[in-house]
Design an enzyme around this catalytic site. Structure first.
Site, short mmCIF file in Angstrom:
data_model
loop_
_atom_site.label_atom_id
_atom_site.label_comp_id
_atom_site.label_asym_id
_atom_site.label_seq_id
_atom_site.Cartn_x
_atom_site.Cartn_y
_atom_site.Cartn_z
N LEU A 156 0.82 -1.20 0.00
CA LEU A 156 0.00 0.00 0.00
C LEU A 156 0.86 1.26 0.00
O LEU A 156 1.71 1.45 0.87
CB LEU A 156 -0.94 0.00 1.21
N ASP A 157 0.62 2.14 -0.97
CA ASP A 157 1.29 3.45 -1.07
C ASP A 157 2.81 3.34 -1.05
O ASP A 157 3.50 4.25 -0.58
CB ASP A 157 0.83 4.37 0.08
N ALA A 158 3.35 2.25 -1.56
CA ALA A 158 4.81 2.04 -1.52
C ALA A 158 5.38 1.77 -2.90
O ALA A 158 6.51 1.32 -3.02
CB ALA A 158 5.14 0.88 -0.58
#
Length: 284
Positions: free
Chosen positions: A227-229
């Site tokens: 997530l969001d990486a």
């Protein structure tokens, strides 16, 4: 530019003579290079380059360019892709309830700030159907719960195939896209706020206000299973002060999300982003 061009994005183990080999492929086939940029990541031992040339007068038909270049690239251990400027990509915009990024992308596309078609909007809520109708864009309401996620993602994938979508833009789509979905359709750009320090979860601007942050920001990146990486394409920040209230932080944050997402989408559509590992080179 009215004359169509071809663009090669290449990454390969760094070695002598790469610029000459790639440029000679274009020159020997009658091509005229109009843009060339390169970067060497010494830590990774990689050479990365973007080369764009005019197709007018190029001796190879389009369908023969890829196999001809692969004969050069394969012995070098290169990863590469070729794109053509007159191929118009299809974008699907995914949203939830917030409309600021959706409106911005539609306006920029209508103003011809980037070349693409937006035939489809997908949302897990029905709120923004009126926006789709206003701009004559097909709207698909695909509600998702923990119990139907797999089934609904299969429906989303079918819609992407049906509309021949090349890129998904998560324009404040407040759902996590599964790893299985991303494996089947990896061309996804996401936008989210960036705070120092980081505040995850609900009401981040309220928490940032309570903490007294002095900088807020936004990050656009390719979606991955983490997530969001994913690999970052674009970021920006704006300063805030003790005089700013929560509403000010929200307004400034939305402004940043609009422009950062637009820059990322434009860079992707102009074939300027080369991903390697969890990093990107964004060529000017």
């Amino acid at each position: 530019m009215t004359n169509p061009t071809a663009t090669l994005l290449i990454s390969c183990p760094d070695q002598r003579g790469l610029v000459a080999k790639f440029a000679n492929f274009i020159y020997s086939n009658g091509g005229n290079i109009i843009h060339a940029d390169q970067h060497t990541d010494f830590a990774a031992g990689l050479f990365l380059t973007r080369i764009e040339w005019q197709l007018e007068g190029f001796n190879l038909p389009r369908e023969f360019i890829a196999p001809a270049f692969n004969a050069i690239a394969q012995p070098l251990g290169a990863k590469w892709e070729i794109r053509f400027s007159d191929t118009v990509p299809h974008i699907a915009i995914w949203v939830s309830r917030q409309d600021h990024c959706l409106f911005d992308l539609i306006w920029r596309q209508r103003a011809k700030e980037f070349v693409a078609e937006i035939p489809l909007i997908i949302s897990n809520h029905a709120n923004l159907k009126v926006v789709a109708e206003q701009f004559n864009i097909d709207f698909q309401h695909v509600p998702i719960t923990k119990d139907n996620k797999s089934e609904q993602e299969a429906k989303q994938l079918e819609l992407l195939r049906q509309y021949k979508i090349d890129l998904v833009v998560l324009a404040k789509y407040m759902q996590i896209v599964s790893a299985d979905f991303i494996n089947q359709f990896p061309q996804i750009i996401n936008i989210h706020h960036s705070f120092l320090p980081a505040f995850i979860g609900a009401n981040p601007y309220h928490r940032a206000f309570e903490r007294g942050v002095k900088i807020i920001g936004a990050t656009a990146h390719y979606a991955t299973a983490d997530l969001d990486a994913g690999p970052i394409i674009e970021q920006d920040v704006v300063r805030v002060s003790h005089r700013d209230e929560v509403d000010d932080l929200v307004r400034k944050g939305k402004d940043l999300e609009r422009v950062v997402l637009a820059r990322a989408v434009r860079s992707h559509l102009q074939n300027r982003v080369l991903v390697y590992g969890n990093r990107t080179v964004v060529f000017e």
